[in-house]
Write a protein that holds these residues in place. Structure first.
Motif, PDB file in Angstrom:
ATOM      1  N   GLN A 129       4.187  12.943  18.536  1.00  0.00           N
ATOM      2  CA  GLN A 129       4.825  13.392  17.297  1.00  0.00           C
ATOM      3  C   GLN A 129       4.415  14.815  16.955  1.00  0.00           C
ATOM      4  O   GLN A 129       5.232  15.621  16.501  1.00  0.00           O
ATOM      5  CB  GLN A 129       4.472  12.426  16.160  1.00  0.00           C
ATOM      6  N   ILE A 130       3.154  15.114  17.183  1.00  0.00           N
ATOM      7  CA  ILE A 130       2.704  16.483  16.919  1.00  0.00           C
ATOM      8  C   ILE A 130       3.413  17.463  17.852  1.00  0.00           C
ATOM      9  O   ILE A 130       3.784  18.575  17.454  1.00  0.00           O
ATOM     10  CB  ILE A 130       1.173  16.581  17.064  1.00  0.00           C
ATOM     11  N   GLY A 139       4.908   7.597   9.140  1.00  0.00           N
ATOM     12  CA  GLY A 139       5.119   6.178   9.384  1.00  0.00           C
ATOM     13  C   GLY A 139       5.286   5.350   8.129  1.00  0.00           C
ATOM     14  O   GLY A 139       4.876   4.193   8.081  1.00  0.00           O
ATOM     15  N   GLN A 140       5.897   5.948   7.113  1.00  0.00           N
ATOM     16  CA  GLN A 140       6.098   5.235   5.847  1.00  0.00           C
ATOM     17  C   GLN A 140       7.590   5.189   5.531  1.00  0.00           C
ATOM     18  O   GLN A 140       8.139   6.149   4.986  1.00  0.00           O
ATOM     19  CB  GLN A 140       5.348   5.945   4.726  1.00  0.00           C
ATOM     20  N   LEU A 159       0.830  -1.212   0.000  1.00  0.00           N
ATOM     21  CA  LEU A 159       0.000   0.000   0.000  1.00  0.00           C
ATOM     22  C   LEU A 159       0.859   1.255   0.000  1.00  0.00           C
ATOM     23  O   LEU A 159       0.523   2.250  -0.643  1.00  0.00           O
ATOM     24  CB  LEU A 159      -0.939  -0.025   1.216  1.00  0.00           C
ATOM     25  N   GLU A 160       1.970   1.189   0.714  1.00  0.00           N
ATOM     26  CA  GLU A 160       2.873   2.348   0.701  1.00  0.00           C
ATOM     27  C   GLU A 160       3.428   2.572  -0.705  1.00  0.00           C
ATOM     28  O   GLU A 160       3.417   3.689  -1.217  1.00  0.00           O
ATOM     29  CB  GLU A 160       4.017   2.132   1.702  1.00  0.00           C
ATOM     30  N   LYS A 197      -0.402  11.773   4.911  1.00  0.00           N
ATOM     31  CA  LYS A 197      -0.407  10.557   5.737  1.00  0.00           C
ATOM     32  C   LYS A 197      -0.187  10.911   7.204  1.00  0.00           C
ATOM     33  O   LYS A 197      -0.762  10.288   8.109  1.00  0.00           O
ATOM     34  CB  LYS A 197       0.704   9.616   5.266  1.00  0.00           C
ATOM     35  N   ALA A 198       0.676  11.899   7.434  1.00  0.00           N
ATOM     36  CA  ALA A 198       0.939  12.288   8.807  1.00  0.00           C
ATOM     37  C   ALA A 198      -0.332  12.796   9.476  1.00  0.00           C
ATOM     38  O   ALA A 198      -0.555  12.573  10.670  1.00  0.00           O
ATOM     39  CB  ALA A 198       2.037  13.353   8.858  1.00  0.00           C
ATOM     40  N   ALA A 199      -1.164  13.465   8.697  1.00  0.00           N
ATOM     41  CA  ALA A 199      -2.411  13.966   9.273  1.00  0.00           C
ATOM     42  C   ALA A 199      -3.287  12.832   9.778  1.00  0.00           C
ATOM     43  O   ALA A 199      -4.053  12.992  10.728  1.00  0.00           O
ATOM     44  CB  ALA A 199      -3.173  14.788   8.231  1.00  0.00           C
TER      45      ALA A 199
END
Lengths: 252, 252
Positions: B111-112, B150-151, A86-87, B102-104
């Motif tokens: 992390q924020i 997270g990728q 998926l990534e 993705k981070a959202a």
DNA sequence: AATGCATTTTTGTGATCACAAATCCCGGTA
DNA sequence: TACCGGGATTTGTGATCACAAAAATGCATT
């Protein structure tokens, strides 16, 4: 004639480059079983060279994600998971979509002709049920589009992504291919290129990638692992006999 | 504490990895003059290691586009052109936009908090006119966002892109920074992350990158070449004295 | 003073060697 | 039969050497 060669790697006759090309070819053609351990000395033995060029080639492929290296130093073909697919899917949608959009602006008449020819050849192979040629021609079609974008860095990135998904694209046959909507998408893409319409070109390419890789992702088992397609002519045994070469130097 | 470390390169204590990290650091910090020739034996001499690990490290960096290699085999720091900047700009917009989106979805509270802290530190450095710290903190801010996605594969690609644009980002100071709209964009990005709004996060990041790299592209001369920012403490002379180390092994 | 050519030096490439860590293998014990 | 444990083997790493191509240097000629 259609061009498949990477950016500036041509005219590099070094052994390292030949080893790199051989390993890349073997990976693309699915001649390595995912999870299979690949030792430096094995590759060196099969190709008949010393460790030095093998180290550099393998290490580059590790850096590109085509192989992975355990902390306890052993190189193997990466196993695929649903998350990884998926990534890669989402990255490829962005980059190959971008390349298609650029191609819509930049493609020459000759390049569009190349693309059209590849699309035709896909159909020929598909009606014959020749999935090996099918895969090869699909690859040529895509890279003809990306080459038309005229963006060397982008092309290099896309190639490295194909190297990672490549070994698993056999999984698309025959299930996905027969259920896919056939040449309509490619036709719309070609028309968008000719009409100089970047957003349509991007969307068609993105849809194509999304469908294919979503299909692969759905093949994951309950643990998220994806079983590799049957690799061509590779024994899983530990110590492959020299002479039983799974790949060779004169492939390119 | 904030994490800047790349994906799985940690815990690799090999010399090759240390050489790679040193060269990367030197490139990022602009300690190499674009166009400068870099020989294997020079690097080996400065770092006090043999040719073997240097070859592998340099070769990997060439594969990543951080250095370039002439057909007549000589490694040099790439010269930048307007076209190359624009290509990198568009690629970065796609990939870093994707990562922000993705981070959202995926960012944890911690992390924020890291991201917010980096944004604060940018402002502190900026009010002090400390552009070196400014650059460093901008980098931390960006990668804090990308890490939150997270990728791992995406992160690796973005790092390689920063390696290519990095040596030229000094050009943003002081002109671009003072004319930029300040912390408003970063603030909106953080709010989008907190509100779990991927499309706004993507747009804010994309706008940021577009403005910065368009500015750099506009610095090109009539031939499309971009003059490098003054490199820190690097003599352009052919034969640098041993001992006058432009970089060192214990940087990381 | 500028230019063409031959010689010397530099530099990347590939092979080989030594070494330590990881892995494998096999016999012994519970 | 399952589980260890210690020695033999495999395997990646780094250094060194030889070599050929490329670049630099110096010299003679115009």
């Amino acid at each position: 004639m259609p061009r498949t060669a990477p950016s500036p790697d041509a005219a590099d006759t070094s052994l390292r480059q030949q080893v790199y090309a051989s390993l890349r070819e073997a990976l693309t053609m699915g001649r390595f079983a995912p999870g299979q351990k690949v030792t430096f000395r094995y590759v060196a033995g099969v190709l008949g060279v010393s460790l030095t060029p093998v180290r550099e080639a393998l290490r580059r492929l590790v850096a590109e994600g085509a192989f992975e290296m355990n902390p306890n130093r052993s190189v193997r073909v990466p196993l695929m998971t649903r998350d990884k697919v998926l990534e890669l899917r989402d990255i490829r949608i962005e980059l190959e979509g971008l390349a298609s959009a650029k191609a819509a602006t930049a493609a020459t008449r000759g390049q569009i002709a190349d693309i059209r020819r590849a699309a035709r050849e896909i159909m020929v192979a598909r009606t014959r049920g020749d999935s090996a040629t099918d895969r090869q021609k699909v690859r040529e079609f895509h890279f003809a589009v990306y080459a038309a974008a005229g963006q060397p860095t982008l092309l290099r990135l896309i190639e490295s992504l194909w190297l990672q998904t490549g070994p698993y694209m056999n999984l698309l046959y025959p299930g996905f291919i027969s259920s896919s909507r056939g040449p309509a998408g490619r036709q719309r893409l070609i028309e968008a290129l000719q009409a100089r319409n970047p957003s349509v070109a991007r969307r068609e390419m993105a849809d194509d990638i999304r469908r294919a890789l979503s299909y692969v992702a759905d093949l994951a088992d309950e643990n998220g692992n994806i079983a590799p397609a049957a690799p061509a002519t590779v024994t899983r045994g530990h110590r492959p006999r020299a002479g039983a070469a799974a790949f060779d130097l004169h492939a390119n």
